[in-house]
Design an enzyme around this catalytic site. Structure first.
Site, PDB file in Angstrom:
ATOM      1  N   GLN A   1     -10.938   0.139   0.538  1.00 37.77           N
ATOM      2  CA  GLN A   1     -11.186  -0.765  -0.732  1.00 37.77           C
ATOM      3  C   GLN A   1     -10.221  -1.470  -1.393  1.00 37.77           C
ATOM      4  O   GLN A   1     -10.083  -2.442  -1.757  1.00 37.77           O
ATOM      5  CB  GLN A   1     -12.005   0.224  -1.659  1.00 37.77           C
ATOM      6  CG  GLN A   1     -11.311   1.428  -2.420  1.00 37.77           C
ATOM      7  CD  GLN A   1     -11.439   2.519  -1.394  1.00 37.77           C
ATOM      8  OE1 GLN A   1     -11.719   2.598  -0.154  1.00 37.77           O
ATOM      9  NE2 GLN A   1     -11.363   3.776  -2.039  1.00 37.77           N
TER      10      GLN A   1
ATOM     11  N   SER B   1       6.019   9.378  13.306  1.00 40.83           N
ATOM     12  CA  SER B   1       7.573   8.966  13.371  1.00 40.83           C
ATOM     13  C   SER B   1       8.058   9.728  14.635  1.00 40.83           C
ATOM     14  O   SER B   1       7.413  10.719  15.084  1.00 40.83           O
ATOM     15  CB  SER B   1       8.014   9.559  12.085  1.00 40.83           C
ATOM     16  OG  SER B   1       9.508   9.190  11.691  1.00 40.83           O
TER      17      SER B   1
ATOM     18  N   GLU C   1      -0.650 -36.025  28.730  1.00 44.86           N
ATOM     19  CA  GLU C   1      -1.501 -35.148  28.371  1.00 44.86           C
ATOM     20  C   GLU C   1      -2.908 -35.404  27.941  1.00 44.86           C
ATOM     21  O   GLU C   1      -3.675 -34.886  27.447  1.00 44.86           O
ATOM     22  CB  GLU C   1      -1.022 -34.445  27.212  1.00 44.86           C
ATOM     23  CG  GLU C   1       0.175 -33.613  27.661  1.00 44.86           C
ATOM     24  CD  GLU C   1       0.893 -32.461  26.395  1.00 44.86           C
ATOM     25  OE1 GLU C   1       0.469 -32.651  25.360  1.00 44.86           O
ATOM     26  OE2 GLU C   1       1.896 -31.661  26.528  1.00 44.86           O
TER      27      GLU C   1
ATOM     28  N   GLN D   1      12.463  15.498  11.688  1.00 44.96           N
ATOM     29  CA  GLN D   1      11.733  14.505  12.182  1.00 44.96           C
ATOM     30  C   GLN D   1      10.243  15.056  12.330  1.00 44.96           C
ATOM     31  O   GLN D   1       9.229  14.695  11.984  1.00 44.96           O
ATOM     32  CB  GLN D   1      12.100  13.805  13.652  1.00 44.96           C
ATOM     33  CG  GLN D   1      11.261  12.679  13.803  1.00 44.96           C
ATOM     34  CD  GLN D   1      11.720  11.544  12.811  1.00 44.96           C
ATOM     35  OE1 GLN D   1      12.976  11.660  12.301  1.00 44.96           O
ATOM     36  NE2 GLN D   1      11.005  10.759  12.392  1.00 44.96           N
TER      37      GLN D   1
ATOM     38  N   HIS E   1       7.735  15.762   9.238  1.00 46.63           N
ATOM     39  CA  HIS E   1       7.032  14.653   8.763  1.00 46.63           C
ATOM     40  C   HIS E   1       5.421  14.713   9.076  1.00 46.63           C
ATOM     41  O   HIS E   1       4.463  14.498   8.353  1.00 46.63           O
ATOM     42  CB  HIS E   1       7.459  13.280   9.563  1.00 46.63           C
ATOM     43  CG  HIS E   1       8.097  12.706   8.700  1.00 46.63           C
ATOM     44  ND1 HIS E   1       8.126  12.246   7.616  1.00 46.63           N
ATOM     45  CD2 HIS E   1       9.615  12.373   8.856  1.00 46.63           C
ATOM     46  CE1 HIS E   1       9.362  11.389   6.921  1.00 46.63           C
ATOM     47  NE2 HIS E   1      10.133  11.711   7.986  1.00 46.63           N
TER      48      HIS E   1
ATOM     49  N   TYR F   1       0.756  -1.323   0.023  1.00 50.59           N
ATOM     50  CA  TYR F   1       0.156  -0.072  -0.132  1.00 50.59           C
ATOM     51  C   TYR F   1       0.856   1.219   0.124  1.00 50.59           C
ATOM     52  O   TYR F   1       1.758   1.406   0.797  1.00 50.59           O
ATOM     53  CB  TYR F   1      -0.929  -0.053   1.264  1.00 50.59           C
ATOM     54  CG  TYR F   1      -1.913   1.304   1.038  1.00 50.59           C
ATOM     55  CD1 TYR F   1      -3.207   1.030   0.366  1.00 50.59           C
ATOM     56  CD2 TYR F   1      -1.691   2.656   1.598  1.00 50.59           C
ATOM     57  CE1 TYR F   1      -4.164   1.848   0.395  1.00 50.59           C
ATOM     58  CE2 TYR F   1      -2.559   3.516   1.245  1.00 50.59           C
ATOM     59  CZ  TYR F   1      -3.503   3.427   0.711  1.00 50.59           C
ATOM     60  OH  TYR F   1      -4.525   4.282   0.552  1.00 50.59           O
TER      61      TYR F   1
ATOM     62  N   GLU G   1      11.994   4.760  17.752  1.00 45.63           N
ATOM     63  CA  GLU G   1      12.123   4.530  16.425  1.00 45.63           C
ATOM     64  C   GLU G   1      13.562   4.995  15.821  1.00 45.63           C
ATOM     65  O   GLU G   1      14.101   3.895  15.221  1.00 45.63           O
ATOM     66  CB  GLU G   1      10.945   5.268  15.499  1.00 45.63           C
ATOM     67  CG  GLU G   1      10.956   4.863  14.124  1.00 45.63           C
ATOM     68  CD  GLU G   1      10.169   5.847  13.294  1.00 45.63           C
ATOM     69  OE1 GLU G   1       9.695   6.720  13.459  1.00 45.63           O
ATOM     70  OE2 GLU G   1       9.933   5.300  12.165  1.00 45.63           O
ATOM     71  N   HIS G   2      13.757   5.937  15.946  1.00 43.20           N
ATOM     72  CA  HIS G   2      15.266   6.261  15.456  1.00 43.20           C
ATOM     73  C   HIS G   2      16.022   7.020  16.623  1.00 43.20           C
ATOM     74  O   HIS G   2      15.347   7.826  17.332  1.00 43.20           O
ATOM     75  CB  HIS G   2      15.117   7.648  14.536  1.00 43.20           C
ATOM     76  CG  HIS G   2      14.354   7.425  13.306  1.00 43.20           C
ATOM     77  ND1 HIS G   2      13.148   7.894  13.135  1.00 43.20           N
ATOM     78  CD2 HIS G   2      14.481   6.540  12.180  1.00 43.20           C
ATOM     79  CE1 HIS G   2      12.501   7.434  11.990  1.00 43.20           C
ATOM     80  NE2 HIS G   2      13.430   6.796  11.476  1.00 43.20           N
TER      81      HIS G   2
ATOM     82  N   HIS H   1      -2.253 -39.627  20.048  1.00 45.71           N
ATOM     83  CA  HIS H   1      -0.922 -39.226  19.499  1.00 45.71           C
ATOM     84  C   HIS H   1       0.053 -40.485  20.036  1.00 45.71           C
ATOM     85  O   HIS H   1       0.933 -40.752  19.066  1.00 45.71           O
ATOM     86  CB  HIS H   1      -0.528 -38.172  20.588  1.00 45.71           C
ATOM     87  CG  HIS H   1      -1.240 -36.721  19.957  1.00 45.71           C
ATOM     88  ND1 HIS H   1      -2.488 -36.616  19.977  1.00 45.71           N
ATOM     89  CD2 HIS H   1      -0.190 -35.566  19.594  1.00 45.71           C
ATOM     90  CE1 HIS H   1      -2.485 -35.328  19.543  1.00 45.71           C
ATOM     91  NE2 HIS H   1      -1.342 -34.554  19.320  1.00 45.71           N
TER      92      HIS H   1
ATOM     93  N   ASN I   1      -3.451   5.490   6.237  1.00 44.94           N
ATOM     94  CA  ASN I   1      -4.320   6.543   7.054  1.00 44.94           C
ATOM     95  C   ASN I   1      -5.284   5.387   7.926  1.00 44.94           C
ATOM     96  O   ASN I   1      -5.050   4.274   8.057  1.00 44.94           O
ATOM     97  CB  ASN I   1      -5.113   7.276   6.385  1.00 44.94           C
ATOM     98  CG  ASN I   1      -6.207   6.756   5.475  1.00 44.94           C
ATOM     99  OD1 ASN I   1      -6.860   5.511   5.518  1.00 44.94           O
ATOM    100  ND2 ASN I   1      -6.746   7.725   4.580  1.00 44.94           N
TER     101      ASN I   1
ATOM    102  N   ASP J   1      16.831   7.483   6.213  1.00 48.40           N
ATOM    103  CA  ASP J   1      15.614   7.605   5.240  1.00 48.40           C
ATOM    104  C   ASP J   1      15.523   7.203   3.728  1.00 48.40           C
ATOM    105  O   ASP J   1      14.797   6.886   3.119  1.00 48.40           O
ATOM    106  CB  ASP J   1      14.812   9.064   5.434  1.00 48.40           C
ATOM    107  CG  ASP J   1      14.191   9.374   6.909  1.00 48.40           C
ATOM    108  OD1 ASP J   1      14.053   8.338   7.634  1.00 48.40           O
ATOM    109  OD2 ASP J   1      13.984  10.400   7.309  1.00 48.40           O
TER     110      ASP J   1
END
Lengths: 430, 430
Positions: A191, A237, A415, A259, A262, A130, A327-328, A420, A214, A361
């Site tokens: 969709q 981010s 068990e 940063q 973004h 995506y 994250e960074h 088995h 999103n 990046d």
């Protein structure tokens, strides 16, 4: 204005805990709408994609076609200038080289009891990628997701990207071609996720869906999980810069703003042991914001979520880093490896004063899809492993089965699973 | 009686597609109840655990205590007979040996442009392991989840297990001790998941939760995902046996029933190229069911979900295997490797006539936590990788930053992210 806290404050722990607990995402209530969209695509296929794209993206797919054609990609290539195309190729090559080293190895061995064990890795047969539309339609993200899939050996990589008012960023199409994407469809939103998961007349289903989106896209991915695999759901981010007073405040301020630009929900945090430096960086942030094209976004992020943490000494940093689980993480000090060995929780680390996060990046080679929202405590950035799966292998002959059989039957019976035990015993006349 | 289909039937594709589409799980509507339980545990901590355990498990934790004591585990050890304990230790050792080979390696290297790249793996700091109560309380599952966590280096492995009417299977406690579990709490259901995710006075929170559970547990895991990591949500177990006519029908029937006895929603499928053999296996299944303790469960599974697929020749098998994407695949033929190379989608493969799947459940060494419900198309069984996470590493000096900087700035500007470009340019006086 970003907050400033200090480990010298008696209530530091409460302030730091509040910083950690800050929610940066408004969770939209989209579940009912997404459920309806998915049901529509499952019921009506392409017709639903055409109707929904007309409604949400103001584009007539009945006329334009759902699939993006090779001629359109050719046209996109012609529209991209030489230096930008060269930069994309350079990035593609570096990402590919880094990710090639991640390909996991198969194994077969026979142990001391004569049991043959091992595993095989195979690529997922089809992966959907995506790509958001509009301003978040980043060619670098196409490379970061599609190149590892191709390195993994995924034979069919399918990209979906919305075309609001009929338009797709030409750089995204060029990046897709450079990365080896096999099919491109101009659909977006829930969709597109439904089409990838369940298929339509035009779009054959895939086995896994990756890539950012999103709230609708994230919700749709959660809903189709199980039918297909999904990657992590990425949040806004974030960067944590650990810097001593020997840094140029302007450099560190630039990194914090990179940063922040973004997303208004992005977060930039500075940890420093130098209170004068902290003030200089804060001033530099304000100064650089004056000339930044995305000053509205970056300014809002810094104002609402930015933070400076002043520590007594950098020995206090690792414990804070590991709780933030950024994250960074930039370690802008002379001996970053001394701190690095103490870092447990971080998506990516950028060492020294000459490694701004933005290098990662684009062209560092490592992946920019990384765990956000403190999830580096339990998850990793995107690697080739995301696009392969593992089959374990076991083989006994009559002798090795005899060596294992008694214990297996004892456990099966303990068990309460008699069948088995029988499936072992019947082969050994037990 | 299980269904029988054949690739010679003109409508085989429709029948096979229907078999693939069979839903074996009734999705209970538990979401609202689970949301309430989680909110209660977050608000009231231990007090909520005590109240909810009284209601759901009929156990007084105010009196018994939430934590299981060492003395209780000692008592459990005393209650387990020698051969069973020895079998558990044998299984533990084999699982540990197999999983030790999975520990991923760190890497650092400098590329031709002088950029230093690499990654580090670190263990997750705390992992929660859910163990079901009652008949599904399997000591083997404790080993299969906890041993890889300990091999990964997780310092704190926390087990939760419900104690209906105050009782916990002593084998589960012994397995936990053998696996190195650090803490055990007698809570179950959604309340246990909430406690692991958010913490209470007694239970400190963890960073990831693994292990099987009922609909409430699965729903709670989905709800806390993000706050903590979770493993896959496992469905009913399944086996696909590919067998030629040279097999003993009784052996193959025993394997099909071993799977079927797990759960009325389990699924056992036979693919064979020998129609006479197929009939013999079906007869053997009926005969063995007569003396099976769990005949009600296994019989229901075989009747409702069992299937025999007769193929013209075993060359037709791999395409069917890959569409079924079975959790367990037995290749009961003389040259199983010839089929194996064509298998893409399977959680675990058992090669030859002397490798019943039950060996892999207990003492083979490989993991028995495997992808169900066709998810082997996109996911893998449990490995050490589930308990570690990866931090990528990047380091430039001024020269290597200069080598990368132009391309990074070109891409940043093409994406409209000026501050990204500046954070590079400011270090290069560009």
């Amino acid at each position: 204005m970003a907050i400033r806290i200090s480990t010298r404050q008696p209530d530091f722990e409460a302030r730091f805990a509040a910083l950690l607990a800050t929610k940066r995402e408004v969770s939209e209530e989209v579940d009912a709408a997404v459920a309806e969209i998915i049901a529509d695509v499952r019921a009506r296929g392409d017709a639903a994609l055409i109707d929904l794209s007309a409604r949400f993206d103001r584009v007539d797919l009945a006329h334009l076609g759902i699939a993006v054609t090779q001629a359109e990609i050719d046209a996109a290539e012609a529209a991209v200038d030489g230096p930008t195309r060269a930069a994309l190729e350079f990035a593609r090559d570096r990402i590919e080289a880094y990710h090639r080293r991640q390909k996991p190895a198969d194994e077969r061995y026979v142990d001391s009891l004569g049991v043959e064990l091992g595993h095989r890795w195979t690529a997922i047969e089809a992966v959907g990628l995506y790509v958001p539309g509009g301003t978040a339609s980043y060619p670098s993200s196409v490379l970061m997701n599609a190149v590892p899939a191709k390195v993994a050996g995924v034979p069919r990589v399918v990209m979906v990207v919305p075309a609001p008012n009929g338009e797709i960023n030409p750089l995204v199409l060029v990046a897709a071609r450079l990365a080896g994407v096999d099919e491109i469809y101009r659909v977006g939103g829930a969709q597109a996720i439904a089409a990838l998961a369940y298929g339509t007349e035009t779009i054959r289903p895939v086995a896994k869906i990756v890539g950012p989106g999103n709230a609708y896209v994230a919700c749709a991915k959660r809903r189709v999980f199980g039918t297909v695999g999904i990657d992590m759901v990425a949040g806004p981010s974030e960067v944590l810069v650990v810097a001593d007073g020997d840094n140029d405040p302007a450099w560190v301020a630039a990194d914090l703003l990179a940063q922040a630009e973004h997303d208004a929900a992005a977060q930039s945090i500075l940890i420093t042991d130098d209170v004068v430096f902290a003030t200089s960086v804060e001033r530099e942030v304000a100064r650089q914001l004056e000339t930044l094209p995305r000053a509205d976004v970056a300014g809002a992020s810094w104002r609402d979520y930015g933070a400076t943490i002043v520590v007594r000494n950098l020995g206090e940093a690792p414990a804070l880093i590991n709780r933030i689980a950024p994250e960074h993480l930039e370690l802008a000090v002379d001996q970053p490896d001394e701190l690095l060995v103490l870092v447990r929780n971080a998506g990516a680390v950028f060492l020294g004063r000459y490694t701004p996060e933005a290098i990662g990046d684009y062209v560092g080679g490592s992946n920019h899809v990384l765990p956000t929202a403190r999830s580096a405590r339990f998850s990793s950035g995107l690697t080739v492993l995301e696009f392969v799966k593992r089959t374990s292998i076991l083989r006994c002959d009559v002798d090795s089965l005899r060596a294992l059989g008694g214990a297996a039957m004892a456990l099966a019976r303990a068990e309460g699973l008699e069948a088995h035990g029988r499936s072992v015993g019947i082969r050994l006349n037990l």
